[in-house]
Design an enzyme around this catalytic site. Structure first.
Site, PDB file in Angstrom:
ATOM      1  N   HIS A  91       0.758  -1.290  -0.335  1.00 35.41           N
ATOM      2  CA  HIS A  91      -0.115  -0.071  -0.437  1.00 35.41           C
ATOM      3  C   HIS A  91       0.596   1.094  -0.341  1.00 35.41           C
ATOM      4  O   HIS A  91       0.693   1.869  -0.958  1.00 35.41           O
ATOM      5  CB  HIS A  91      -0.776   0.134   2.034  1.00 35.41           C
ATOM      6  CG  HIS A  91      -1.796   1.048   1.310  1.00 35.41           C
ATOM      7  ND1 HIS A  91      -3.211   0.808   1.398  1.00 35.41           N
ATOM      8  CD2 HIS A  91      -1.697   2.252   1.487  1.00 35.41           C
ATOM      9  CE1 HIS A  91      -3.981   2.401   1.907  1.00 35.41           C
ATOM     10  NE2 HIS A  91      -2.471   3.028   1.781  1.00 35.41           N
ATOM     11  N   GLU A  92       2.120   1.188   1.130  1.00 30.51           N
ATOM     12  CA  GLU A  92       2.753   2.181   0.841  1.00 30.51           C
ATOM     13  C   GLU A  92       3.787   2.661   0.358  1.00 30.51           C
ATOM     14  O   GLU A  92       3.743   3.775  -0.269  1.00 30.51           O
ATOM     15  CB  GLU A  92       3.438   2.439   2.244  1.00 30.51           C
ATOM     16  CG  GLU A  92       2.693   2.049   3.517  1.00 30.51           C
ATOM     17  CD  GLU A  92       1.650   3.703   3.845  1.00 30.51           C
ATOM     18  OE1 GLU A  92       2.009   4.940   2.985  1.00 30.51           O
ATOM     19  OE2 GLU A  92       0.822   3.636   4.266  1.00 30.51           O
ATOM     20  N   HIS A  95       1.573   4.274  -3.195  1.00 30.73           N
ATOM     21  CA  HIS A  95       1.495   5.797  -2.782  1.00 30.73           C
ATOM     22  C   HIS A  95       2.503   6.071  -3.537  1.00 30.73           C
ATOM     23  O   HIS A  95       3.161   7.125  -4.442  1.00 30.73           O
ATOM     24  CB  HIS A  95       1.992   6.512  -1.709  1.00 30.73           C
ATOM     25  CG  HIS A  95       0.375   6.042  -0.516  1.00 30.73           C
ATOM     26  ND1 HIS A  95      -0.819   6.143  -1.514  1.00 30.73           N
ATOM     27  CD2 HIS A  95       0.063   5.534   0.863  1.00 30.73           C
ATOM     28  CE1 HIS A  95      -2.036   6.520  -0.551  1.00 30.73           C
ATOM     29  NE2 HIS A  95      -1.138   5.392   0.843  1.00 30.73           N
ATOM     30  N   HIS A 101      -5.809   7.326  -2.765  1.00 32.18           N
ATOM     31  CA  HIS A 101      -6.964   6.088  -2.450  1.00 32.18           C
ATOM     32  C   HIS A 101      -7.484   5.895  -3.146  1.00 32.18           C
ATOM     33  O   HIS A 101      -8.411   7.133  -3.386  1.00 32.18           O
ATOM     34  CB  HIS A 101      -7.004   6.592  -0.721  1.00 32.18           C
ATOM     35  CG  HIS A 101      -5.798   5.944  -0.168  1.00 32.18           C
ATOM     36  ND1 HIS A 101      -5.505   7.337   0.920  1.00 32.18           N
ATOM     37  CD2 HIS A 101      -5.482   5.752   0.747  1.00 32.18           C
ATOM     38  CE1 HIS A 101      -5.014   7.232   1.840  1.00 32.18           C
ATOM     39  NE2 HIS A 101      -4.178   5.693   1.500  1.00 32.18           N
ATOM     40  N   TYR A 150      -9.531   2.408   1.633  1.00 29.82           N
ATOM     41  CA  TYR A 150     -10.605   2.189   3.349  1.00 29.82           C
ATOM     42  C   TYR A 150     -10.978   1.851   3.617  1.00 29.82           C
ATOM     43  O   TYR A 150     -12.449   1.148   2.458  1.00 29.82           O
ATOM     44  CB  TYR A 150     -10.294   4.040   3.683  1.00 29.82           C
ATOM     45  CG  TYR A 150      -9.762   4.708   3.885  1.00 29.82           C
ATOM     46  CD1 TYR A 150      -8.053   4.861   3.676  1.00 29.82           C
ATOM     47  CD2 TYR A 150     -10.241   5.728   4.037  1.00 29.82           C
ATOM     48  CE1 TYR A 150      -7.382   5.968   4.023  1.00 29.82           C
ATOM     49  CE2 TYR A 150     -10.032   7.321   4.288  1.00 29.82           C
ATOM     50  CZ  TYR A 150      -8.345   7.129   4.118  1.00 29.82           C
ATOM     51  OH  TYR A 150      -7.330   8.716   4.511  1.00 29.82           O
TER      52      TYR A 150
END
Lengths: 649, 40
Positions: A91-92, A95, A101, A150
């Site tokens: 996930h990071e 980014h 997101h 999320y």
């Protein structure tokens, strides 16, 4: 959805540094996350060697990253306490690669409702939408299953969800932290123009009649057949498990129709390795004799052997009768090759034969052990469902066992235990830095589309219990007595793991349970080598110019940097950034010259000696000349005096 | 599961990225994004 602008893109091979501040478990997890990128995307990672921009992964406060390549030289990405989960790292890094997101995309409100009065006061800005002039959804539909979405509980001020999906079935889908979704991969691969990956080689579910380019060998006496059903079994293939009528094929070798010793060889198309190590996985079904077997060969082609050299890699015997069973075979091939599956008719009666389905070949590491749990649905529904794996040994010789806790009605727990074993007297205690990686396998036929759930823990030899004893000390010293199903007594240390491995809802989704079987893949490896200090090259001046990658590509297209130098564009000119180490560096316009501190010392000493020698020569010459000059003067005075005397006398 | 037998690294709850950051008092952009000026 991605940040718009070519200047935010990284090169396909991202330089990184794993800072010393990171926990050892986090370092191992990050390297495993990189492997997922290498398998499913064209993004690769390499240790930083002086490139202008790189990702510095460190243990900061929390888990965070910036979005895209910010061209700041050292770009930080924090994997803090409790962030050492593979999907969190993925996930990071998404980014860092340029993705926001999922629920911030411009068409978000068409798919989810944000319940503003359930959001923590002051945290509303986390649910902003970015319009399509700043963010691009890359022509991919809204993705409830994105690893970048999320979960429904994000920033809630009570217990009610803050995000409500417009299609209610997706309410518990959002917020998955297992692996990339199909759409995550589609977006990443579109953004970076990916057409291949480093480690994926082939996947075959035999759904098409061309059987993925596999061929029947001519040197044998029987063939494999392309079928969707066999009377003696299997009733259906493994890919679809009978879910789709008129589809679902596999390859079958009828051992009931041939004599003992007859073989049938099925060879893959030609494959070209890049990394030199491979993992082959496939499912087998046996409805023939329990003595029928499958041999795995490689046929390697070299200049001296254009026909290929056939090498036996593994003999698979005692294939269970009446169910599909997963197998892994480790290969180490460096030249172009084929994989061959040889069915062998064994002794004893046979009413059926051998079947193969869902083959995957990748240049990845195979798991060390496979724990197959059969009749899983029944276990999941029963109370007091605690399952313990058989004992396994790590490559270092540590014995261990996995404990799966299905007691909770919402979550499944998983724990790693060291147990007493045959090598305990020769091993180091407390057990140092063994990383246990436990994976619940998503049994999708294509390895690239799997979203397996994985957690890793690492044995820290300094970790203590409340009573002061070492957590990872010898099980016979700190463990409790337990008994295997066969009645053998042993010692089991305290378990270490998570009560929130996966929710029941996610467990019954996808293909975690297939044919009522679940597979837990286990790898325990020594990661103590990751303890060493990060090798950080000498700093290279940061490129502050924002350079579109296309411009960088054009300016650099005619410049070839030598010795691992990297071409960058500075003020519209191509420059080579040369690699450097603690006591060495490359220099010159194309990094063609090598320098080192040793060279500097030699130059300094040589210069000093030369200067000293020159000074000495000059001094000696000066002294000689001066003395000669005064001698001349003195002798001429003496001559004048004697002449005067001659006149006087 | 009794604590004497196992140690739970997640302490009984599934904590997502924003939960971890929120518990640390971090107020990052969208929960886990650090904003930087490009070319800084």
């Amino acid at each position: 959805n991605s940040i718009i602008g070519d200047e935010y893109r990284w090169p396909h091979i991202i330089p990184y540094v794993l800072e010393d501040s990171l926990d050892l478990n986090a370092k191992g997890v990050i390297l495993n996350a990189f492997e997922r990128y290498r398998l499913k995307t064209c993004i690769d990672f390499k240790p930083w060697s002086g490139e202008a921009n790189y990702v510095s992964v460190f243990k900061g406060s929390g888990c965070w990253s910036s979005v895209g390549n910010m061209h700041v030289g050292k770009q930080e990405l924090s994997i803090g306490e409790n962030c050492d989960r593979i999907a969190t790292v993925q996930h990071e890094f998404l980014h860092a690669l340029g993705f926001w997101h999922e629920q911030s995309r411009s068409d978000r409100d068409d798919y989810v409702t944000i319940v503003w009065d359930r959001i923590l006061s002051g945290r509303e800005h986390n649910f902003n939408i970015y319009n399509d002039s700043v963010s691009d959804s890359l022509n991919v539909p809204y993705d409830y299953s994105s690893v970048m979405h999320y979960s429904k509980t994000a920033f809630q001020n009570g217990t009610e969800p803050t995000i409500v999906t417009r299609i209610s079935d997706f309410e518990d889908v959002i917020g998955q932290r297992m692996d990339f979704s199909d759409y995550d991969l589609m977006k990443l691969n579109r953004l970076y123009n990916c057409s291949s990956s480093l480690s994926f080689m082939d996947a075959c579910d035999f759904e098409l009649e061309n059987i993925c380019g596999m061929i029947q060998s001519s040197g044998d006496t029987a063939d494999w057949q392309w079928l969707s059903q066999v009377l003696a079994g299997p009733e259906n293939d493994h890919s679809n498990m009978g879910q789709c009528k008129e589809s679902g094929f596999f390859m079958y070798f009828n051992t009931s129709s041939v004599k003992e010793g007859v073989t049938a060889m099925l060879e893959s198309r030609i494959l070209y390795p890049k990394r030199g190590f491979q993992c082959l996985e496939f499912y087998l079904y046996n409805s023939g004799s329990e003595n029928d077997q499958v041999n795995i060969y490689t046929r390697v082609y070299t200049a001296s052997n254009p026909e290929g050299v056939l090498t036996l890699q593994r003999e698979i015997k005692e294939i269970p009768i009446g169910s599909w069973q997963l197998y892994y075979v480790t290969l180490q091939v460096t030249e172009k090759f084929r994989v061959a599956f040889e069915g062998v008719r064994g002794p004893g009666s046979s009413l059926g034969g051998l079947s193969i389905d869902d083959i995957n070949l990748s240049e990845t590491r195979c798991p060390h052990h496979i724990w197959r749990i059969q009749n899983f649905t029944q276990l999941l529904g029963s109370q007091n469902a605690e399952i313990r794996s058989p004992p396994y040994y790590s490559p270092k010789g540590y014995a261990y066992q996995i404990y799966l806790n299905l007691n909770s009605s919402t979550n499944v727990g998983i724990y790693f235990h060291l147990i007493s074993g045959a090598n305990d007297d020769q091993l180091q205690w407390p057990c140092p830095w063994q990383q246990a990686t436990m994976t619940l396998l998503d049994q999708n036929p294509d390895i690239r589309q799997r979203m397996s759930n994985q957690r890793s823990i690492t044995t820290d030899p300094t970790m203590t219990n409340d009573d002061g004893s070492y957590f990872w000390d010898r099980p016979s010293k700190v463990g409790s007595v337990a008994i295997f199903p066969n009645g053998t007594q042993f010692s089991r240390g305290r378990g270490y793991g998570t009560s929130a491995f996966i929710t029941h809802k996610r467990l019954i989704s996808r293909e975690f349970i297939k044919g009522d079987d679940v597979y837990i893949l286990l790898t325990v490896e020594d990661i103590s080598h990751l303890n060493s200090t990060a090798i950080i090259p000498d700093p290279v001046p940061t490129s502050t110019a924002i350079v579109p990658t296309s411009a960088a590509h054009n300016a650099c297209s005619e410049v070839e940097c030598q010795n691992g130098g990297v071409c960058t564009v500075h003020e519209d000119r191509a420059e080579c950034k040369c690699p450097a180490g603690e006591d060495w560096w490359y220099m010159g316009k194309r990094c063609e010259k090598r320098g080192s501190t040793q060279d500097t010392i030699v130059i300094a000493v040589a210069s000093t000696v030369t200067v000293f020698a020159v000074m000495l020569v000059i001094t000696l010459v000066s002294v000689y000349c001066t003395r000669r000059k005064y001698r001349k003067r003195a002798s001429s005075k003496r001559a004048a005096l004697s002449l005067e005397n001659q006149h006087a006398f | 599961v009794p604590e004497m037998f196992v140690k739970d690294i997640d302490e009984g709850t599934e904590r997502d990225i924003f939960d971890i950051n929120e518990a640390l008092g971090l107020d990052l952009f969208e929960g886990d994004i650090r904003l930087l000026m490009q070319g800084k």
